[in-house]
Design a protein around this motif. Sequence first.
Motif: not given
Ligand SMILES: NC(=O)c1ccc[n+]([C@@H]2O[C@H](COP(=O)([O-])OP(=O)(O)OC[C@H]3O[C@@H](n4cnc5c(N)ncnc54)[C@H](OP(=O)(O)O)[C@@H]3O)[C@@H](O)[C@H]2O)c1
Length: 312
Positions: A7-12, A33-36, A65-67, A114-116, A290-292
């Motif tokens: 991961g690494g290109t969107v938020f966390l 390579g779809r986002h950021g 691992d954020t993704s 599911g998610y949890g 995405w995620r809207s």
């Molecule tokens: N938001 C909250 O309040 C909250 C609460 C609890 C836990 N979380 C957890 O925190 C994390 C949030 O992370 P984030 O979305 O902010 O992280 P991020 O790393 O900034 O964004 C998600 C990354 O994953 C990549 N990605 C998505 N699907 C992929 C795939 N199939 N293969 C390879 N890369 C992929 C995306 O790029 P591409 O799309 O370009 O591939 C993007 O770089 C998640 O694990 C979530 O479950 C969030």
Amino acid sequence: MRLLILGGTVFLGRHVVDAALARGHEVTIFTRGRHGTAPHGVEHVIGDRADVTPLQGRAWDAAIDTSGYDPAQVDASSALDIGHYVFVSSCNAYPDWPDKPVDEDSPTWEDGEGYGPDKAAAERFVLARGGAVVRAGLIVGPHDNIFRLPWWVRRVREGGAVPAPGRPDRPLQIIDARDLASWMLDLAELRIAGAFNGTAPIGQTTMEELLRAADPDADLRWIPEDKLEEAGVEPWMEFPLWLPERFEGTWHIGTEKAQAAGLRTRPVGETVADIATWLENGGEAELDEWRSEHRPGKMSPEREAALSRLLC
Ligand SMILES: NC(=O)c1ccc[n+]([C@@H]2O[C@H](COP(=O)([O-])OP(=O)(O)OC[C@H]3O[C@@H](n4cnc5c(N)ncnc54)[C@H](OP(=O)(O)O)[C@@H]3O)[C@@H](O)[C@H]2O)c1
């Protein structure tokens, strides 16, 4: 340290990349390579988590691992040649949450989908390999693509009478993505293993303190919970950060273990100010489809007025 970020290109993930670069680590990110994009100095390996072949035959000192959402994909990535693996999970890994208070000893999902349940199943692969699992609470800060706290910051700063949910002094706990990122790097550098809840201590702030951080003079109109429920207000989506108080665990996530392992959280006023700056600089333009479906919609003036009338 050679660090792989899944991961690494969107938020966390983006904040993890920034913090890792600031600490002088050699950073590789793996995304589709779809986002950021990858900032200067970061190696970007393009690929889908469904096939980690592009990462095979290489070694990293640690991975964050954020993704990871799919247990089989987390099994595959945590089996790569990685010194220490840190996986971002969620409090949804606990079946009791948000109904009841939880700490790290609370049971996690053992089956189901599911998610949890998927996060819980993914965690088991990481823990079995001696990694760390971070069950994040509500993550907030600039670049938040789910837009929960930014929704409130934007609304409060728009001014006028602002309908607000429930009790002003209801305690809350949130985690700034930058604090979480920095602490996960500590876990990676120090090779700390085990499961942790990743959020601020219970009672960190209140709903009123949080909203007033966006504007101390805001005209907040607190609507009691029973009236919100009568009016059919959709918890969490119509009013982000609000779940009825019968969900006792929402803001009762034990964090002593994480604090003992070094997690520190900045004052909420700092987070809110930085979100405000991000919004002023056009941050909302980063949001795409995405995620809207998880994003709270803007409340119409008619709906706001109808809710405010509940106070009469
Ligand atoms: N938001 C909250 O309040 C909250 C609460 C609890 C836990 N979380 C957890 O925190 C994390 C949030 O992370 P984030 O979305 O902010 O992280 P991020 O790393 O900034 O964004 C998600 C990354 O994953 C990549 N990605 C998505 N699907 C992929 C795939 N199939 N293969 C390879 N890369 C992929 C995306 O790029 P591409 O799309 O370009 O591939 C993007 O770089 C998640 O694990 C979530 O479950 C969030």
